[in-house]
Design a protein around this motif. Structure first.
Motif, short mmCIF file in Angstrom:
data_model
loop_
_atom_site.label_atom_id
_atom_site.label_comp_id
_atom_site.label_asym_id
_atom_site.label_seq_id
_atom_site.Cartn_x
_atom_site.Cartn_y
_atom_site.Cartn_z
N GLU A 1 20.56 36.00 -1.10
CA GLU A 1 19.27 35.98 -0.40
C GLU A 1 18.14 36.33 -1.36
OE1 GLU A 1 17.02 38.15 3.38
OE2 GLU A 1 18.96 38.89 2.68
N LYS A 2 18.36 37.35 -2.18
CA LYS A 2 17.34 37.74 -3.16
C LYS A 2 17.15 36.65 -4.22
CE LYS A 2 17.83 42.75 -2.67
NZ LYS A 2 18.24 44.02 -3.33
N ALA A 3 18.27 36.03 -4.61
CA ALA A 3 18.18 34.95 -5.60
C ALA A 3 17.34 33.79 -5.06
CB ALA A 3 19.58 34.46 -5.97
N SER A 4 17.55 33.42 -3.81
CA SER A 4 16.77 32.34 -3.20
C SER A 4 15.30 32.71 -3.11
CB SER A 4 17.30 32.02 -1.80
OG SER A 4 18.62 31.51 -1.87
N LEU A 5 15.03 33.96 -2.74
CA LEU A 5 13.65 34.42 -2.64
C LEU A 5 12.94 34.32 -3.99
CD1 LEU A 5 11.55 35.99 -0.75
CD2 LEU A 5 12.37 38.04 -1.91
N LEU A 6 13.62 34.75 -5.05
CA LEU A 6 13.02 34.73 -6.39
C LEU A 6 12.72 33.31 -6.85
CD1 LEU A 6 15.19 37.51 -8.05
CD2 LEU A 6 12.72 37.62 -7.67
N LYS A 7 13.61 32.39 -6.54
CA LYS A 7 13.42 31.01 -6.98
C LYS A 7 12.39 30.28 -6.12
CE LYS A 7 17.93 30.08 -7.09
NZ LYS A 7 19.19 29.32 -7.28
N GLN A 8 12.46 30.47 -4.81
CA GLN A 8 11.61 29.70 -3.91
C GLN A 8 10.20 30.26 -3.78
OE1 GLN A 8 13.83 29.46 -0.23
NE2 GLN A 8 15.59 28.51 -1.23
N GLU A 9 10.07 31.60 -3.85
CA GLU A 9 8.77 32.22 -3.61
C GLU A 9 8.08 32.68 -4.88
OE1 GLU A 9 7.17 32.50 -0.71
OE2 GLU A 9 8.77 31.41 0.31
N PHE A 10 8.85 33.03 -5.91
CA PHE A 10 8.24 33.70 -7.07
C PHE A 10 8.46 32.98 -8.39
CE2 PHE A 10 9.07 37.01 -3.87
CZ PHE A 10 7.76 37.34 -3.58
N GLY A 11 8.95 31.74 -8.32
CA GLY A 11 8.94 30.88 -9.48
C GLY A 11 10.02 31.11 -10.52
N TYR A 12 11.01 31.95 -10.24
CA TYR A 12 12.10 32.12 -11.20
C TYR A 12 12.84 30.80 -11.37
CZ TYR A 12 12.06 37.19 -11.98
OH TYR A 12 11.73 38.45 -12.39
N ASP A 13 13.20 30.49 -12.63
CA ASP A 13 13.92 29.24 -12.90
C ASP A 13 15.37 29.30 -12.44
OD1 ASP A 13 11.94 27.53 -14.48
OD2 ASP A 13 11.81 29.45 -15.51
N ASP A 14 15.99 30.46 -12.57
CA ASP A 14 17.35 30.64 -12.07
C ASP A 14 17.61 32.13 -11.92
OD1 ASP A 14 19.89 29.88 -11.15
OD2 ASP A 14 19.99 28.27 -12.63
N VAL A 15 18.63 32.45 -11.11
CA VAL A 15 18.94 33.86 -10.83
C VAL A 15 20.45 34.03 -10.79
CG1 VAL A 15 18.66 35.81 -9.24
CG2 VAL A 15 16.81 34.13 -9.49
N ILE A 16 20.94 35.10 -11.40
CA ILE A 16 22.35 35.46 -11.38
C ILE A 16 22.56 36.57 -10.35
CG2 ILE A 16 24.22 36.51 -12.73
CD1 ILE A 16 22.81 35.31 -15.24
N ASN A 17 23.47 36.34 -9.42
CA ASN A 17 23.89 37.39 -8.49
C ASN A 17 24.99 38.19 -9.18
OD1 ASN A 17 24.99 39.00 -6.50
ND2 ASN A 17 25.10 37.39 -4.95
N TYR A 18 24.65 39.38 -9.66
CA TYR A 18 25.62 40.15 -10.45
C TYR A 18 26.79 40.65 -9.62
CZ TYR A 18 23.70 44.56 -8.58
OH TYR A 18 23.30 45.59 -7.76
N LYS A 19 26.63 40.67 -8.29
CA LYS A 19 27.72 41.16 -7.45
C LYS A 19 28.81 40.11 -7.24
CE LYS A 19 25.09 44.66 -4.93
NZ LYS A 19 24.60 45.12 -3.61
N THR A 20 28.48 38.85 -7.44
CA THR A 20 29.48 37.79 -7.22
C THR A 20 29.81 37.02 -8.49
OG1 THR A 20 27.72 36.25 -6.57
CG2 THR A 20 28.77 37.50 -4.81
N THR A 21 29.19 37.40 -9.61
CA THR A 21 29.44 36.72 -10.88
C THR A 21 30.48 37.50 -11.67
OG1 THR A 21 27.18 35.86 -10.95
CG2 THR A 21 28.38 35.92 -13.03
N GLY A 22 31.59 36.83 -11.97
CA GLY A 22 32.69 37.53 -12.65
C GLY A 22 32.34 37.97 -14.06
N ASN A 23 31.73 37.09 -14.83
CA ASN A 23 31.42 37.39 -16.22
C ASN A 23 29.93 37.17 -16.45
OD1 ASN A 23 31.07 37.23 -19.10
ND2 ASN A 23 33.30 36.99 -19.29
N ILE A 24 29.17 38.26 -16.39
CA ILE A 24 27.71 38.15 -16.49
C ILE A 24 27.30 37.68 -17.88
CG2 ILE A 24 25.53 39.43 -16.31
CD1 ILE A 24 26.95 41.25 -14.29
N LYS A 25 27.99 38.14 -18.90
CA LYS A 25 27.67 37.71 -20.27
C LYS A 25 27.74 36.19 -20.39
CE LYS A 25 29.52 37.67 -24.95
NZ LYS A 25 30.68 38.01 -25.78
#
Length: 332
Positions: free
Chosen positions: A180-204
């Motif tokens: 939800e926060k990732a969508s908000l950042l991309k749709q409302e605040f212009g972020y090009d992409d967002v990583i959800n650290y809680k569901t991403t296995g390897n953040i690096k």
């Protein structure tokens, strides 16, 4: 006159709990010359407050046990013995968590709002916006075409950082804790992409995939394993603006992480910590620029506003559970 206040009842051991706070009824003193009686309207809730709950020397004094917690408050003047303020004025100051309070006129700023909401002066036009502006512009120094990564991107500071970086032509990647926060950042605040650290296995690896040319600027709000992963993807001559370490604030001992000095050395990386008071003399410049961008529609903002003075402790604890989108504020 009797009023209610919230005091620090105990210093937390790890993550704070509600029992670390206590509500008290107190009698206010008589108003003296140069003072005003205030009614609290909006109370700012910020991650740095967790550090002030600990005993020990820091860049601001710790909260005292059995004394009112304090922070940024927008308040209305109920009665004045000051030549600077009159009844009905709206003021901003570092004030106690109290429904009503007496304050010296030397410690208050009159607010005459030209923006959509008074609460912006606790957020995008206050310490939050200034922290984003000076940390990014004076340390990160983003250039057009560079890649900026922001951790805690859906927090009050992170939302502003990403937009300022986009204004300067950078590509911006956020790290946040929900889809939800990732969508908000991309749709409302212009972020090009967002990583959800809680569901991403390897953040690096996720950062490497989204930043194939490396990370040029890292605005660090969280520290810990997320920052370890970003630092391994830094470009040569990258800059790190070290703003917050919220993932570590409730740790009872300092965790051992990767040794980052070799990476900083071999890639000629600048890492600089800062606190907003470092830039105090430049506040008028920052407020003027932020106000201009807001009025031009280039900067948007979001707030999580919780109703009720009694909700202040719960709102502060909610910061560490990621319950806020943007600035956390309590409306009395």
């Amino acid at each position: 006159m009797t009023t209610k206040q919230i005091v620090l009842a105990a210093r937390p051991n790890g993550t704070p709990i509600l029992n670390d706070f206590r509500f008290e009824d107190i009698e206010l003193d008589e108003l003296q010359q140069g003072e005003v009686l205030l009614q609290g309207m909006y109370y700012s809730v910020d991650p740095y407050m967790r550090g002030r709950m600990n005993e020990g020397k820091s860049y601001v004094p710790p909260f005292e046990l059995n004394k009112a917690i304090e922070g940024g408050v927008l308040a209305t003047v109920l009665e004045s013995k000051s030549d600077l303020f009159k009844t009905g004025d709206v003021v901003l100051g570092s004030l106690p968590w109290s429904e009503k309070m007496i304050a010296s006129d030397k410690n208050l700023q009159k607010i005459e709002s030209t923006v959509e909401s008074l609460t912006y002066y606790l957020g995008i036009l206050g310490m939050t916006g200034l922290t984003a502006y000076f940390g990014l512009m004076h340390i990160g120094k983003p250039k057009a075409g560079e890649t900026v990564v922001v951790s805690g991107a859906a927090g009050a500071v992170g939302i502003v950082v990403g937009q300022i970086a986009k204004i300067h032509g950078a590509r911006v990647i956020g790290i946040a804790g929900s889809d939800e926060k990732a969508s908000l950042l991309k749709q409302e605040f212009g972020y090009d992409d967002v990583i959800n650290y809680k569901t991403t296995g390897n953040i690096k690896n996720a950062i490497a995939n989204l930043c194939p040319n490396g990370v040029d600027v890292y605005f660090d709000n969280v520290g810990g394993e997320i920052s370890d992963a970003v630092i391994q993807n830094l470009n040569f001559h990258a800059r790190i603006a070290l703003c917050g370490q919220i993932s570590l604030y409730n740790s009872t001992k300092i965790p051992l992480g990767p040794r980052i000095q070799p990476m900083l050395l071999t890639r000629s990386v600048l890492m600089q910590g800062f606190i907003i008071s470092n830039f105090q003399k430049d506040f008028p410049e920052g407020i003027a620029q932020l106000s201009k961008w807001v009025n031009e529609g280039k900067l948007k903002f979001t707030e999580t506003i919780i109703e009720g003075f009694d909700q202040l402790p719960a709102a502060l604890l909610g910061l560490f559970k990621g319950e806020n989108k943007g600035k956390m504020i309590v409306k009395a």
